[in-house]
Design an enzyme around this catalytic site. Structure first.
Site, PDB file in Angstrom:
ATOM      1  N   SER A   1     -66.314  86.532 -53.170  1.00 46.92           N
ATOM      2  CA  SER A   1     -65.359  85.711 -53.916  1.00 46.92           C
ATOM      3  C   SER A   1     -65.887  84.287 -54.070  1.00 46.92           C
ATOM      4  O   SER A   1     -66.961  84.080 -54.632  1.00 46.92           O
ATOM      5  CB  SER A   1     -63.996  85.749 -53.221  1.00 46.92           C
ATOM      6  OG  SER A   1     -63.006  85.199 -54.025  1.00 46.92           O
TER       7      SER A   1
ATOM      8  N   ASP B   1     -66.263  86.259 -58.754  1.00 43.77           N
ATOM      9  CA  ASP B   1     -65.825  87.627 -59.056  1.00 43.77           C
ATOM     10  C   ASP B   1     -64.691  87.670 -60.065  1.00 43.77           C
ATOM     11  O   ASP B   1     -64.117  88.712 -60.338  1.00 43.77           O
ATOM     12  CB  ASP B   1     -65.459  88.392 -57.781  1.00 43.77           C
ATOM     13  CG  ASP B   1     -64.239  87.827 -57.079  1.00 43.77           C
ATOM     14  OD1 ASP B   1     -64.051  86.594 -57.100  1.00 43.77           O
ATOM     15  OD2 ASP B   1     -63.469  88.607 -56.486  1.00 43.77           O
TER      16      ASP B   1
END
Length: 460
Positions: free
Chosen positions: A106, A252
């Protein structure tokens, strides 16, 4: 070096000793535990598991280990390649697979990576399921397939387009209005998978675009968390470049932030607020965000005559609450938009399309749209504790002090949140380090910071 095991998966820094970092041996162990859990859960008749990854430098290595391990466990692998988190979530559902693994850390820096685990619905595992995976990994109770029952490997690169098509087909995505608005935007995709899929989405919407950091090579040009302190480059570009909007995603592409046409931050907390206001303009229903998200969502929801609900921090907690109350829109204040008509996962593509639809239909500037919402300021602090400190006891002491106090609402589903008439403060212990997170919000930043300091003294 760091290795963190949690109910949502495993994450850590690349390189180093076994058990201390995210290395091939630990990747095999955790992937085997997940495959064992999927086999035992029997929630799906499918024998396939989807694997997608962001553009991190370590992604190819991690992907190879994950896919080989799944095949060794007897599962067929559908590798969808470089793909966003929401794309991978949708691919699980579209392919009717038994689950999915997203290889992404992330917003963590480039030397991190992680495995995020999905169920057969393409949604993150519940706390109970995540704990079961951890228990299986701890016992190393794995059974690998014999040579006649090894899994098969296929690559399918169609899911980016299928994701885009699904966004364009959403009822509230006004493609005609967006095309007729002739938007000109600048995008910072932080040298990850946003640089692959977002140009395709914007082209399909007829939006002129320029990309900063658009090469998906994993060499992040700045700290990848989409916060103002990291976004000086795009803020300056938008200010000087005659754009209608700046768009920022994390590696992401499940978090989304905007830059106003004047180069100022729109406010990450207001991504969900704006999209929710647009959805509620067309469909009445409840909304959900986590306890640490801005009060502006509650204000906007009640303005539409609808009901707002708060959930514990964590995407799976938000989606669980959304299902419980049949929410039409929800998400997190970190720029995560969850739109059930698409799927129960944070999705920046959906957020972009709905935001542009609102901007196009209203015919205003981004700064004018932002000014139409209640304005709050949030302070994010922490209290560092000695290991072994009774954090639950400290929080319980504060809870008992304010219970029954007039005009104070106490919520204890995730730490302690105190809602005052004009402000709030949320105190919760970290799951990964000995600290208490203290988030506060008020009409001014000074008031928010003063409230946080007050609570820090009471917790001392």
């Amino acid at each position: 070096m760091t290795l963190i095991k949690s109910i949502s998966g495993i994450r850590g820094t690349i390189g180093g000793h076994t058990g201390d970092t995210l290395n091939p041996l630990d990747i095999v162990k955790f992937t085997s535990a997940y495959a064992t859990f999927i086999r035992r859960s029997k929630h799906s008749e499918s024998n396939s598991i989807v694997v997608g990854r962001d553009a991190r430098i370590s992604g190819e290595m991690v992907k190879n280990v994950v896919c080989g391990t799944l095949m060794g466990m007897g599962y067929d692998v559908i590798n969808i390649g470089l793909a966003t988190t929401p794309t991978t979530e949708l691919a699980v559902r579209m392919s009717h697979s038994a689950g999915g693994i997203i290889i992404t850390a992330s917003h963590n820096p480039r030397h991190w990576n992680a495995l995020k685990l999905l169920n057969e619905e393409g949604e993150f595992l519940t706390k109970t399921d995540g704990n079961e995976v951890l228990a299986i990994a701890e016992k190393e109770d794995f059974e690998y397939a014999d040579v006649d029952h090894l899994g098969h490997y296929t690559e399918d690169n169609t899911y980016n387009q299928r994701h885009i098509d699904s966004v364009l087909n959403l009822r509230l995505v006004d493609t005609d209005a967006i095309r007729n608005a002739h938007f000109h935007v600048c995008v910072d995709s932080i040298n990850s998978v946003g640089g692959i899929i977002l140009p395709q989405l914007l082209d399909a919407l007829g939006v002129e675009h320029k990309f900063l950091n658009g090469t998906p090579d994993g060499n992040f040009a700045h700290n990848p968390e989409p916060l103002e302190k990291n976004l000086g480059g795009i803020m300056e570009e938008v200010k000087e470049g005659n754009y209608d909007l700046g768009i920022v995603v994390d590696p992401d592409v499940d978090r989304l932030a905007f830059i106003e046409e004047n180069g100022k931050m729109y406010g990450e907390e207001y991504t969900l607020v704006t999209v929710a206001d647009y959805v509620l303009d067309h469909v009445k229903g409840s909304t959900v965000s986590n306890l640490s998200s801005t009060r502006a969502l509650r204000d906007v929801t009640e303005k539409h005559g609808c009901k707002y609900y708060a959930a514990a921090v964590g995407e799976v907690n938000v989606t669980t609450k959304m299902k419980e109350v049949n929410a039409v829109i929800g998400g997190e204040g970190n720029g995560g938009v969850i739109y059930p008509e698409s799927h129960y996962g944070r999705d920046a593509l959906v957020g972009i399309a709905l935001f542009l639809s609102s901007l196009a239909q209203k015919g205003c500037k981004a700064s004018e749209l932002r000014a139409s919402f209640p304005s709050y300021f949030m302070a994010k602090d922490r209290i560092d504790l000695e290991p072994g400190t009774d954090v639950d006891g400290l929080l319980d002491r504060v809870k008992r002090k304010y219970e029954g106090v007039r005009d104070v609402k106490v919520t204890d589903i995730d730490g302690v949140k105190l809602d005052f008439p004009d402000c709030w403060v949320h105190m919760r212990k970290s799951n990964t380090e000995p600290i208490i997170r203290v988030y506060s919000e008020a009409k001014t930043m000074d008031e928010a910071q003063q409230l946080a300091k007050k609570m820090q003294k009471e917790l001392a």
